[in-house]
Write an enzyme that holds these catalytic residues in place. Sequence first.
Site, PDB file in Angstrom:
ATOM      1  N   ASP A 142       0.830  -1.205   0.000  1.00 12.37           N
ATOM      2  CA  ASP A 142       0.000   0.000   0.000  1.00 12.37           C
ATOM      3  C   ASP A 142       0.870   1.263   0.000  1.00 12.37           C
ATOM      4  O   ASP A 142       1.945   1.277   0.597  1.00 12.37           O
ATOM      5  CB  ASP A 142      -0.903  -0.019   1.245  1.00 12.37           C
ATOM      6  CG  ASP A 142      -2.040   0.981   1.137  1.00 12.37           C
ATOM      7  OD1 ASP A 142      -2.352   1.417   0.014  1.00 12.37           O
ATOM      8  OD2 ASP A 142      -2.617   1.325   2.177  1.00 12.37           O
ATOM      9  N   ARG A 148      -0.129   7.571  -2.808  1.00  5.77           N
ATOM     10  CA  ARG A 148       0.382   8.696  -2.023  1.00  5.77           C
ATOM     11  C   ARG A 148       1.816   9.058  -2.416  1.00  5.77           C
ATOM     12  O   ARG A 148       2.194  10.225  -2.460  1.00  5.77           O
ATOM     13  CB  ARG A 148       0.313   8.366  -0.517  1.00  5.77           C
ATOM     14  CG  ARG A 148      -1.056   8.613   0.078  1.00  5.77           C
ATOM     15  CD  ARG A 148      -1.181   7.964   1.412  1.00  5.77           C
ATOM     16  NE  ARG A 148      -1.347   6.517   1.274  1.00  5.77           N
ATOM     17  CZ  ARG A 148      -1.207   5.648   2.271  1.00  5.77           C
ATOM     18  NH1 ARG A 148      -0.879   6.079   3.468  1.00  5.77           N
ATOM     19  NH2 ARG A 148      -1.400   4.374   2.072  1.00  5.77           N
ATOM     20  N   HIS A 186       2.453   3.342  -9.066  1.00  2.00           N
ATOM     21  CA  HIS A 186       2.398   1.891  -9.290  1.00  2.00           C
ATOM     22  C   HIS A 186       3.638   1.420 -10.061  1.00  2.00           C
ATOM     23  O   HIS A 186       4.157   0.336  -9.806  1.00  2.00           O
ATOM     24  CB  HIS A 186       1.120   1.516 -10.049  1.00  2.00           C
ATOM     25  CG  HIS A 186      -0.139   1.832  -9.277  1.00  2.00           C
ATOM     26  ND1 HIS A 186      -0.304   1.496  -7.952  1.00  2.00           N
ATOM     27  CD2 HIS A 186      -1.287   2.462  -9.646  1.00  2.00           C
ATOM     28  CE1 HIS A 186      -1.507   1.894  -7.543  1.00  2.00           C
ATOM     29  NE2 HIS A 186      -2.113   2.495  -8.545  1.00  2.00           N
ATOM     30  N   TRP A 224     -11.483  -2.545  -8.927  1.00  3.19           N
ATOM     31  CA  TRP A 224     -12.221  -2.169 -10.149  1.00  3.19           C
ATOM     32  C   TRP A 224     -12.941  -0.845  -9.956  1.00  3.19           C
ATOM     33  O   TRP A 224     -13.287  -0.168 -10.929  1.00  3.19           O
ATOM     34  CB  TRP A 224     -13.262  -3.234 -10.507  1.00  3.19           C
ATOM     35  CG  TRP A 224     -12.685  -4.558 -10.912  1.00  3.19           C
ATOM     36  CD1 TRP A 224     -12.679  -5.704 -10.173  1.00  3.19           C
ATOM     37  CD2 TRP A 224     -12.034  -4.881 -12.142  1.00  3.19           C
ATOM     38  NE1 TRP A 224     -12.059  -6.716 -10.865  1.00  3.19           N
ATOM     39  CE2 TRP A 224     -11.660  -6.244 -12.082  1.00  3.19           C
ATOM     40  CE3 TRP A 224     -11.716  -4.158 -13.306  1.00  3.19           C
ATOM     41  CZ2 TRP A 224     -10.997  -6.892 -13.120  1.00  3.19           C
ATOM     42  CZ3 TRP A 224     -11.052  -4.812 -14.345  1.00  3.19           C
ATOM     43  CH2 TRP A 224     -10.704  -6.152 -14.243  1.00  3.19           C
ATOM     44  N   LEU A 272      11.885 -20.006  -5.221  1.00  3.88           N
ATOM     45  CA  LEU A 272      10.909 -19.139  -4.541  1.00  3.88           C
ATOM     46  C   LEU A 272       9.591 -19.178  -5.315  1.00  3.88           C
ATOM     47  O   LEU A 272       9.581 -18.969  -6.534  1.00  3.88           O
ATOM     48  CB  LEU A 272      11.451 -17.697  -4.512  1.00  3.88           C
ATOM     49  CG  LEU A 272      10.484 -16.621  -4.003  1.00  3.88           C
ATOM     50  CD1 LEU A 272      10.256 -16.739  -2.494  1.00  3.88           C
ATOM     51  CD2 LEU A 272      11.017 -15.219  -4.316  1.00  3.88           C
ATOM     52  N   ILE A 288      -6.548  -5.413   7.157  1.00  6.87           N
ATOM     53  CA  ILE A 288      -6.236  -6.541   6.258  1.00  6.87           C
ATOM     54  C   ILE A 288      -6.804  -6.307   4.862  1.00  6.87           C
ATOM     55  O   ILE A 288      -6.292  -6.851   3.885  1.00  6.87           O
ATOM     56  CB  ILE A 288      -6.813  -7.861   6.844  1.00  6.87           C
ATOM     57  CG1 ILE A 288      -6.262  -8.132   8.256  1.00  6.87           C
ATOM     58  CG2 ILE A 288      -6.557  -9.038   5.936  1.00  6.87           C
ATOM     59  CD1 ILE A 288      -4.853  -8.618   8.315  1.00  6.87           C
ATOM     60  N   GLU A 290       1.733 -13.722  11.683  1.00 12.47           N
ATOM     61  CA  GLU A 290       2.204 -12.569  12.466  1.00 12.47           C
ATOM     62  C   GLU A 290       2.005 -11.328  11.596  1.00 12.47           C
ATOM     63  O   GLU A 290       2.375 -11.333  10.412  1.00 12.47           O
ATOM     64  CB  GLU A 290       3.681 -12.748  12.831  1.00 12.47           C
ATOM     65  CG  GLU A 290       3.950 -13.933  13.737  1.00 12.47           C
ATOM     66  CD  GLU A 290       3.276 -13.806  15.102  1.00 12.47           C
ATOM     67  OE1 GLU A 290       3.179 -12.679  15.635  1.00 12.47           O
ATOM     68  OE2 GLU A 290       2.834 -14.846  15.632  1.00 12.47           O
TER      69      GLU A 290
HETATM   70  C1  FPP Z   1      -2.092   0.067  -3.261  1.00  7.81           C
HETATM   71  O1  FPP Z   1      -1.582   1.366  -3.197  1.00  7.81           O
HETATM   72  C2  FPP Z   1      -1.505  -0.630  -4.400  1.00  7.81           C
HETATM   73  C3  FPP Z   1      -2.197  -1.185  -5.418  1.00  7.81           C
HETATM   74  C4  FPP Z   1      -3.660  -1.158  -5.508  1.00  7.81           C
HETATM   75  C5  FPP Z   1      -1.509  -1.843  -6.519  1.00  7.81           C
HETATM   76  C6  FPP Z   1      -0.248  -2.543  -6.144  1.00  7.81           C
HETATM   77  C7  FPP Z   1       0.527  -2.758  -7.347  1.00  7.81           C
HETATM   78  C8  FPP Z   1       1.874  -2.701  -7.409  1.00  7.81           C
HETATM   79  C9  FPP Z   1       2.801  -2.562  -6.292  1.00  7.81           C
HETATM   80  C10 FPP Z   1       2.515  -2.803  -8.691  1.00  7.81           C
HETATM   81  C11 FPP Z   1       2.642  -4.204  -9.090  1.00  7.81           C
HETATM   82  C12 FPP Z   1       1.469  -4.442  -9.897  1.00  7.81           C
HETATM   83  C13 FPP Z   1       1.409  -5.255 -10.881  1.00  7.81           C
HETATM   84  C14 FPP Z   1       0.280  -5.000 -11.759  1.00  7.81           C
HETATM   85  C15 FPP Z   1       2.393  -6.337 -11.124  1.00  7.81           C
HETATM   86  P1  FPP Z   1      -2.612   2.550  -3.335  1.00  7.81           P
HETATM   87  O2  FPP Z   1      -2.735   2.891  -4.775  1.00  7.81           O
HETATM   88  O3  FPP Z   1      -3.880   2.186  -2.639  1.00  7.81           O
HETATM   89  O4  FPP Z   1      -1.867   3.689  -2.565  1.00  7.81           O
HETATM   90  P2  FPP Z   1      -2.523   4.830  -1.687  1.00  7.81           P
HETATM   91  O5  FPP Z   1      -3.116   4.165  -0.481  1.00  7.81           O
HETATM   92  O6  FPP Z   1      -1.362   5.696  -1.346  1.00  7.81           O
HETATM   93  O7  FPP Z   1      -3.532   5.528  -2.546  1.00  7.81           O
END
Ligand code: FPP
Length: 250
Positions: A25, A29, A42, A74, A136, A193, A205
Site C-alpha cells: 500500500d 500517495r 504503481h 475495479w 521461490l 487486512i 504474524e
Molecule cells: C495500493 O496502493 C496498491 C495497489 C492497488 C496496486 C499494487 C501494485 C503494485 C505494487 C505494482 C505491481 C502491480 C502489478 C500490476 C504487477 P494505493 O494505490 O492504494 O496507494 P494509496 O493508499 O497511497 O492511494
Amino acid sequence: MVAMFQASPTPAVSSIPHHIAIVMDGNGRWATRRYLPRVAGHKKGVDALRACVRHCGERGVKILTVFAFSSENWNRPPEEVSGLMELLAVALSREVPHLKSEGVRIQFIGDRSALSDKVRNGLVQAEAATAANTRLVFNICFNYGGRWDIAQAAAKLAARGEPITEQSLDRAMSLAPQPDPDLLIRTGGEKRISNFLLWQAAYSELYFSDKLWPEFDAAALDAAIADYAQRERRFGKTSQQVQPATKKVA
Ligand code: FPP
C-alpha cells in the site's frame, strides 16, 4: 517417579519466515506527493516489488504472496484500472525472463474470469515459463479478495457434493496446498487486512510499516523479518507449552 517437562509438538518455527504475504500500500500517495499521476506510483511499486522478490530469494524465504489488484480495485478511476492492467502486461514481458533465470515460480491467484484475453494470456504464459522453478514461489494475487476465495472454495465443494469442513475448505482455497503465511506485512501506515488472505492469515504474524510501498526496500524487509524473529508463535497454546523443554524435575 520422575516427572519431565516435555515440549509438545508445535509447528516448526524458524527465524526466517517460510511464507511472507504483503499488502503493498502507498503507491498512490507516493506519486501524489510528487505531483505525479497515481500510475507513476504503481510503476515505482513494480521496482520495489522486483527488489523485494530478489531479497526474499536471498534471505531464504520460500513463498512470497503479494496483493497486486483486489476485487474492489475495479472501483478506482478507469484510467488507474487500465494503467494497472497495462503495467501488469509490461512488467510480465520485462520481468519473466529474469525471474525465470533466478529460480522464481510465478503463480496468479484470483478470479480470472473478469480479465481481458490479453491479460489472461500473459498470466498463463508467465506461469508456464516458470513452472519448473523451485527456489521461490511468487504468488501474485490479481483480482483477488479473501471473501471471494472462501466463497469459491465453498462453491467448489458444493458442486462436488463434498461436505464443508475446515479441512475440506482449506484444501479448496486458492493457495492450497501451500502453507499459510507466517508473516503478513502491510506498508503505507494503515492497520487493516483489506480482504486479503482472510482464511490463510488466521495465525500469521502481522507487521505494519509506515513506509509507502515504493520506499519499502531491502533494509525495511530485513527489519520486518527481524521483528518476526522476536515473536512467540503460540497457535492457541500457552507460552509454557511452546517453550523448548530445558530441565527435568525430580
Ligand atoms: C495500493 O496502493 C496498491 C495497489 C492497488 C496496486 C499494487 C501494485 C503494485 C505494487 C505494482 C505491481 C502491480 C502489478 C500490476 C504487477 P494505493 O494505490 O492504494 O496507494 P494509496 O493508499 O497511497 O492511494
